[in-house]
Design a protein around this motif. Structure first.
Motif, short mmCIF file in Angstrom:
data_model
loop_
_atom_site.label_atom_id
_atom_site.label_comp_id
_atom_site.label_asym_id
_atom_site.label_seq_id
_atom_site.Cartn_x
_atom_site.Cartn_y
_atom_site.Cartn_z
N PHE A 4 0.92 -1.19 0.02
CA PHE A 4 -0.01 -0.01 0.07
C PHE A 4 0.81 1.37 -0.07
O PHE A 4 1.78 1.43 0.76
CB PHE A 4 -0.94 0.00 1.11
N LEU A 5 0.79 2.00 -1.06
CA LEU A 5 1.53 3.43 -1.00
C LEU A 5 0.75 4.43 -0.80
O LEU A 5 -0.66 4.82 -1.48
CB LEU A 5 2.24 3.46 -2.49
N MET A 6 0.98 5.26 0.33
CA MET A 6 -0.24 6.42 0.56
C MET A 6 0.57 7.90 0.68
O MET A 6 1.73 7.90 1.02
CB MET A 6 -0.51 6.07 2.06
N ARG A 7 0.05 8.55 0.13
CA ARG A 7 0.39 10.16 0.29
C ARG A 7 0.03 10.72 1.66
O ARG A 7 -1.15 10.22 1.81
CB ARG A 7 -0.16 11.03 -1.03
N HIS A 8 0.81 11.53 2.14
CA HIS A 8 0.38 12.10 3.34
C HIS A 8 -0.58 13.07 3.43
O HIS A 8 -1.12 13.20 2.04
CB HIS A 8 1.70 12.99 3.89
N GLY A 9 -1.39 13.22 4.37
CA GLY A 9 -2.58 14.24 4.56
C GLY A 9 -2.19 15.77 4.00
O GLY A 9 -0.93 16.02 3.81
N GLU A 10 -3.39 16.47 3.75
CA GLU A 10 -3.05 17.75 3.41
C GLU A 10 -2.17 18.50 4.43
O GLU A 10 -2.55 18.31 5.65
CB GLU A 10 -4.44 18.69 3.33
N ALA A 11 -1.30 19.34 3.94
CA ALA A 11 -0.26 20.11 4.92
C ALA A 11 -0.27 21.49 4.80
O ALA A 11 -0.47 21.96 3.57
CB ALA A 11 1.15 19.68 4.78
N SER A 12 0.03 22.43 5.65
CA SER A 12 0.06 23.87 5.72
C SER A 12 1.28 23.98 5.08
O SER A 12 2.34 23.29 5.00
CB SER A 12 0.04 24.31 7.06
N PHE A 13 1.58 25.20 4.67
CA PHE A 13 2.61 25.74 3.79
C PHE A 13 3.11 26.60 4.66
O PHE A 13 4.36 27.12 4.50
CB PHE A 13 2.47 26.48 2.48
N ASP A 14 2.63 26.81 5.94
CA ASP A 14 3.28 27.85 6.92
C ASP A 14 4.24 27.06 7.83
O ASP A 14 3.90 26.66 8.98
CB ASP A 14 2.24 28.35 7.65
N ARG A 28 -5.94 15.94 8.83
CA ARG A 28 -6.01 15.12 9.67
C ARG A 28 -7.36 14.30 9.52
O ARG A 28 -7.57 13.00 9.76
CB ARG A 28 -5.94 15.59 11.13
N TYR A 29 -8.60 15.13 9.20
CA TYR A 29 -9.65 14.54 8.98
C TYR A 29 -9.76 13.51 7.80
O TYR A 29 -10.23 12.41 7.89
CB TYR A 29 -10.79 15.66 8.70
N GLN A 30 -9.11 13.86 6.58
CA GLN A 30 -9.17 13.04 5.44
C GLN A 30 -8.34 11.72 5.63
O GLN A 30 -8.63 10.74 5.18
CB GLN A 30 -8.81 13.93 4.26
N THR A 31 -7.27 12.01 6.29
CA THR A 31 -6.49 10.84 6.79
C THR A 31 -7.01 9.82 7.53
O THR A 31 -6.81 8.67 7.27
CB THR A 31 -5.08 11.40 7.43
N GLY A 32 -7.83 10.36 8.37
CA GLY A 32 -8.69 9.38 9.16
C GLY A 32 -9.51 8.78 8.58
O GLY A 32 -9.86 7.65 8.52
N VAL A 62 -2.10 9.17 12.88
CA VAL A 62 -3.46 9.29 12.45
C VAL A 62 -3.85 7.66 12.18
O VAL A 62 -4.82 7.13 12.51
CB VAL A 62 -4.05 10.15 11.51
N VAL A 63 -3.11 7.17 11.03
CA VAL A 63 -3.56 5.93 10.32
C VAL A 63 -3.16 4.91 11.26
O VAL A 63 -4.00 3.77 11.39
CB VAL A 63 -2.63 5.56 9.08
N SER A 64 -2.25 4.85 12.14
CA SER A 64 -1.98 3.72 12.97
C SER A 64 -2.97 3.51 14.00
O SER A 64 -3.13 2.35 14.55
CB SER A 64 -0.67 4.02 13.80
N LYS A 65 -3.91 4.33 14.29
CA LYS A 65 -4.99 4.28 15.42
C LYS A 65 -6.05 3.22 14.76
O LYS A 65 -6.76 2.88 15.60
CB LYS A 65 -5.65 5.46 15.59
N HIS A 66 -5.99 3.05 13.23
CA HIS A 66 -7.19 2.33 12.67
C HIS A 66 -6.59 1.08 12.29
O HIS A 66 -7.43 0.13 11.54
CB HIS A 66 -7.48 3.25 11.40
N LEU A 67 -5.29 0.64 12.34
CA LEU A 67 -4.84 -0.45 11.57
C LEU A 67 -4.35 -1.32 12.87
O LEU A 67 -3.93 -0.85 13.94
CB LEU A 67 -3.74 -0.20 10.71
N PRO A 68 -4.02 -2.67 12.42
CA PRO A 68 -3.37 -3.51 13.46
C PRO A 68 -2.20 -2.99 13.65
O PRO A 68 -1.48 -2.32 12.88
CB PRO A 68 -3.38 -4.93 12.80
N LYS A 69 -1.70 -3.43 14.85
CA LYS A 69 -0.16 -3.03 15.34
C LYS A 69 0.82 -3.50 14.11
O LYS A 69 0.87 -4.50 13.92
CB LYS A 69 0.11 -3.33 16.53
#
Length: 155
Positions: A4-14, A28-32, A62-69
């Motif tokens: 599984f290849l995943m792109r990171h969630g939306e990030a601030s440019f600041d 964070r929301y979309q990643t969840g 964020v992702v690790s909270k939804h998947l097996p260890k």
């Protein structure tokens, strides 16, 4: 092996540098949201490879909270935005072999994530990944096939 290849969630440019960009609230929301979908595809997690950039690390949190260890998690400099796709693909496969991983999750960035798909699956043009999007690749022996690509819902 299921990769599984995943792109990171939306990030601030600041941020002081590209490396230090943080996920936005929407990121964070979309990643969840995508992690919930990813959990439907992953019953065990043998290996996670994560870019050292902050937004990728936060995506994994964020992702690790939804998947097996995960059995093993490695921070990998080869999968940063400017990484070499051929080298990154070779390193990903070498780690998978080293840890005898049947299920591997890679959290990385554009543009390398698109190029990784074309390096790993013969004849596939590099797709453009939305933030938090992921692709599943089924790789057995020398043959790899693209199973599907998943994007977050607009919201």
């Amino acid at each position: 092996m299921q990769l599984f290849l995943m792109r990171h969630g939306e990030a601030s440019f600041d941020a002081p540098s590209d490396r230090e960009r943080m996920l936005t609230h929407n990121g964070r929301y979309q990643t969840g949201q995508m992690a919930g979908l990813l959990s439907n595809h992953i019953s065990q997690l043998d290996l996670v490879l994560v870019s050292p950039y902050l937004r990728a690390q936060q995506t994994w949190q964020v992702v690790s909270k939804h998947l097996p260890k995960a059995r093993k998690c490695v921070v990998l400099d080869d999968i940063t935005p400017a990484g070499d796709p051929r080298r990154a693909a070779d390193v990903i496969l070498a780690y998978a072999e080293q840890y005898k991983a049947d299920t591997v999750l890679v959290i990385t960035h554009m543009p390398i994530v698109g190029f990784l798909v074309s390096e790993l699956v013969a004849g596939v043009e590099p797709p453009i990944f939305a933030t938090s999007a992921f692709v599943q690749i089924d790789k057995h022996m020398e043959v790899a096939s693209l199973v599907g690509m998943n994007y977050p819902l607009a919201g």
